[in-house]
Design an enzyme around this catalytic site. Structure first.
Site, PDB file in Angstrom:
ATOM      1  N   GLU A 285       0.797  -1.230   0.000  1.00  0.00           N
ATOM      2  CA  GLU A 285       0.000   0.000   0.000  1.00  0.00           C
ATOM      3  C   GLU A 285       0.829   1.280   0.000  1.00  0.00           C
ATOM      4  OE1 GLU A 285       0.329  -2.299   2.410  1.00  0.00           O
ATOM      5  OE2 GLU A 285       0.286  -1.433   4.421  1.00  0.00           O
ATOM      6  N   HIS A 309      -8.063  -3.978  -1.360  1.00  0.00           N
ATOM      7  CA  HIS A 309      -7.270  -4.105  -0.132  1.00  0.00           C
ATOM      8  C   HIS A 309      -6.222  -2.990  -0.035  1.00  0.00           C
ATOM      9  CE1 HIS A 309      -5.340  -6.431   3.172  1.00  0.00           C
ATOM     10  NE2 HIS A 309      -4.261  -5.818   2.728  1.00  0.00           N
ATOM     11  N   GLU A 310      -5.419  -2.837  -1.075  1.00  0.00           N
ATOM     12  CA  GLU A 310      -4.353  -1.828  -1.004  1.00  0.00           C
ATOM     13  C   GLU A 310      -4.941  -0.420  -0.922  1.00  0.00           C
ATOM     14  OE1 GLU A 310      -1.834  -3.207  -0.120  1.00  0.00           O
ATOM     15  OE2 GLU A 310      -2.154  -5.202  -0.950  1.00  0.00           O
ATOM     16  N   HIS A 313      -6.024   0.501   2.592  1.00  0.00           N
ATOM     17  CA  HIS A 313      -4.934   0.943   3.469  1.00  0.00           C
ATOM     18  C   HIS A 313      -4.774   2.476   3.455  1.00  0.00           C
ATOM     19  CE1 HIS A 313      -3.020  -2.585   5.161  1.00  0.00           C
ATOM     20  NE2 HIS A 313      -2.865  -3.181   3.984  1.00  0.00           N
ATOM     21  N   GLU A 332      -3.894  -4.558   9.194  1.00  0.00           N
ATOM     22  CA  GLU A 332      -4.357  -5.577   8.240  1.00  0.00           C
ATOM     23  C   GLU A 332      -5.785  -6.072   8.519  1.00  0.00           C
ATOM     24  OE1 GLU A 332      -2.914  -5.877   5.548  1.00  0.00           O
ATOM     25  OE2 GLU A 332      -0.915  -5.104   5.963  1.00  0.00           O
ATOM     26  N   ASP A 387       8.840 -10.856   9.916  1.00  0.00           N
ATOM     27  CA  ASP A 387       8.505 -11.646   8.730  1.00  0.00           C
ATOM     28  C   ASP A 387       8.197 -13.094   9.092  1.00  0.00           C
ATOM     29  OD1 ASP A 387       8.727  -9.571   6.968  1.00  0.00           O
ATOM     30  OD2 ASP A 387      10.823  -9.975   6.471  1.00  0.00           O
ATOM     31  N   TYR A 395      -4.900 -10.579   9.582  1.00  0.00           N
ATOM     32  CA  TYR A 395      -5.824 -10.281   8.492  1.00  0.00           C
ATOM     33  C   TYR A 395      -7.235 -10.774   8.807  1.00  0.00           C
ATOM     34  CZ  TYR A 395      -1.824  -9.240   5.452  1.00  0.00           C
ATOM     35  OH  TYR A 395      -0.698  -8.691   4.903  1.00  0.00           O
TER      36      TYR A 395
END
Ligand code: BES
Ligand code: ZN
Length: 615
Positions: A285, A309-310, A313, A332, A387, A395
């Site tokens: 995003e 979705h992006e 954001h 998220e 990560d 999410y």
């Protein structure tokens, strides 16, 4: 039951008294409670031969602690040449610095020590080939084959691999940049990209809105631009530009729906950049310019929820930002929820519900394998690489929590609450505790007797899914269940299934619902009938290859090999490598293919797969 409630209660008490009181982001070295960067000016040359950005950054400082003079920055694998500091009279002085030993997760602490409170710092530096946040593609690795390509991916803590900076989402800064590139390439950034910028190798950018370092982004390549509307357009290599414009021509509608629900889009333009297939995510995003994988250009708009979705954001994440990666669910979870509301308005509730059901199924898969602690929304990242803790939990569990609130309070109360939340915290970074307080004051206590704080705390601080979890059901999928059962019972033939009317969502549901022990004969029959091994939809192919690996249907192997070599999106390749690694032949195949694929993968994907195959 009583025991379980007791445990929940104790956990809640613990959280409210201790863990939340510590606000410090543990994944940064920066002394951001004493001094904050308010603006960064980047002056960088992009050197494709050395795979490095080289130049300097000027950091404007705001001091919060009158006693302090040292500035601690995050770096990883940078070469630092020199540091300067500007005093209150505007004089520049060379000042000393110390670059500490490299930590695998955090990188190297850079401590700059003027003996006065600097107004500005200048760091002359360059990145190296190792930069975890940059991917460098040779000409041969691009589709066009004539020009190289490079792009950044800063989230979560990779900004520090190409900019010495306070790499924490708790700090927001504006930025500007001068970027020099080879003359025939175009540079774009998460800033003001002018659609008609002449391609001359010298580019200037300004991002006047304060954003965290993980949203600074750059890409350089043989990029063309095509507008979709006044406000939106696409940057891409020419091979895919027209297809992308057709695929994503609902973007303007999506903006309008979001504005209608959650207030003005505050960032000016909204453009998309289509990256090479090695882009390790579906999308990112980056403000004003979302970065998008080409694997969603499917030809039928079946995967455009990624754009929703992006875009979402732009409210959840970029406007109201998680202050540490522990709070990722605020970014998220809200975004997945808003994404689905956009999809409902633009493509109808049938499709939105199918996407919810598929999301929940993915989450169930994750929950089956994740350690219990990683299924808590408020993540414990102490000493861990963010990560490595990445999963569907922030999410989909986050989305389900918001759906739970929506369903209990009703949209007439919940929608204005979310709108006010975005406005209240606009351009701020907040943590889970701040969210909970705001939620209590503006929803829970405002409309008493609907949801209790215990229910809220159970959602945020306990593992797994609470029994207040909504269970979305799709009529379309219920029909698929019935048809599948009839086919498996021999009551209808494969050819009689109404698959010519199926959407990609139905295909995914159908394939994912098939028995992982299916016979090879049945697999072959399905393949003959529907040609699934040759599917050009990246999600369908992924689902089919995974099923094939479970069932031992080897026919897919050559196509799977091509897939793994061509695509570097982690969500699509990681599960395949993991499955392959479970058998000796699979592992041998994976190692052989990875050898070919690895140079084309992004450093993040390389690292993930290295670990899976290291045995
Ligand atoms: N911001 C994320 C990508 C991300 C998250 C990168 C955490 C690094 C750390 C992006 O918005 C995202 O969620 N992408 C998803 C999209 C999907 C859920 C529609 C992806 O890449 O698959
Ligand atoms: Zn996201």
């Amino acid at each position: 039951m009583i025991k379980r409630l007791h445990m929940v209660f104790c956990t809640l008490v613990m959280f409210s008294s201790h863990a939340l009181a510590v606000a410090k982001d543990t994944l940064t070295y920066a002394n951001y409670e004493q001094v904050k960067i308010s603006h960064a000016y980047l002056d960088l040359a992009v050197d494709f031969d050395q795979k490095a950005v080289k130049g300097f950054v000027d950091l404007s400082l705001t001091w919060l602690d009158a006693e302090q003079t040292k500035v601690v920055l995050d770096t990883r694998d940078l070469i630092v040449f020199k540091t300067l500091a500007e005093d209150s009279e505007g004089e520049w002085h060379t000042v000393s610095y110390q670059l500490a030993k490299r930590d695998d997760v955090m990188g190297s602490k850079l401590t700059i020590t003027p003996n006065f409170q600097a107004k500005k710092l200048r760091v002359y530096y360059q990145s190296t080939e190792k930069a975890s946040g940059l991917q460098w593609l040779s000409k041969a690795q691009t589709q066009g084959k004539t020009q190289p390509f490079m792009f950044s991916q800063n989230q979560a803590i990779h900004a520090r691999s190409w900019i010495p900076i306070q790499d924490t989402p708790a700090v927001r800064l504006t930025y500007s940049a001068r970027i020099k590139t080879p003359k025939s390439l175009l540079a774009v950034m998460s800033a003001n990209n002018e659609p008609n910028t002449p391609v001359d190798g010298d580019y200037h950018f300004v991002m006047p809105q304060a954003i965290p370092a993980y949203l600074i982004a750059i890409a350089v390549g043989d990029l063309q631009f095509k507008p979709m509307s006044e406000q939106t357009g696409i940057y891409a290599e020419s091979y895919i530009l027209d297809r992308a414009v057709a695929e994503f021509d609902d973007t303007q509608d999506m903006i309008e729906v979001s504005e209608d629900l959650y207030g003005e889009y505050r960032w000016g333009r909204y453009d998309l950049l289509i990256l090479p297939p090695s882009f390790p995510f579906g999308g990112m995003e980056n403000p004003r310019l979302s970065f998008i994988t080409p694997t969603v250009v499917a030809g039928d708009k079946s995967l455009v929820n990624l754009i929703a979705h992006e875009l979402a954001h732009s409210w959840s994440g970029n406007l109201v930002t998680n202050e540490s990666w522990r709070d990722l669910w605020l970014n998220e979870g809200f975004t997945s929820y808003v994404e689905n509301r956009i999809m409902e308005r633009v493509f109808g509730s049938e499709r939105a519900i199918m996407e919810q059901v598929l999301g929940v199924a993915d989450l169930q898969g994750d929950l089956a394998t994740l350690p219990a602690n990683d299924s808590i929304l408020y993540l414990d990242l102490q000493g861990r690489d963010p990560d490595a803790a990445f999963s569907g939990v922030p999410y989909v569990k986050g989305q389900l929590f918001l759906m739970f609130l929506e369903q209990r309070f009703g949209r007439e109360k919940f929608d204005p609450f979310v709108l006010d939340y975005f406005n209240h915290f606009a351009f701020q970074s907040i943590g889970t505790e701040t969210f909970i307080n705001y939620l209590r004051q503006n929803l829970i206590d405002k409309y008493p007797g609907i949801v209790s704080m215990n229910e809220v705390n159970e959602w945020i601080f306990t593992a797994g899914l609470p029994n207040t979890t909504p269970t979305p059901t799709s009529d379309v999928f219920v029909k698929i269940d019935a048809l599948t059962a009839q086919w498996l019972a021999g009551e209808v033939a494969l050819a009689q299934l109404p698959t010519n009317k199926w959407t990609v969502h139905e295909w995914l549901y159908f394939i994912n619902g098939l028995d992982r022990q299916m016979s090879l004969d049945t697999m072959a029959q399905l393949d003959r009938q529907f040609n699934l091994t040759q599917s050009t939809n990246a999600e369908i192919a992924h689902a089919w290859y995974l099923l094939a690996l479970h069932t031992g249907y080897d026919t897919v192997m050559p196509a799977l090999e091509q897939y793994l070599i061509h695509i570097g999106r982690r969500k699509l390749i990681v599960p395949l490598y993991k499955k392959l690694a479970q058998t000796p032949q699979g592992l041998a195949f994976a190692k052989r293919v990875f050898k070919v694929a690895r140079p084309g993968y992004h450093p993040l994907a390389q690292g993930t797969i290295d670990e899976i195959l290291l045995q």
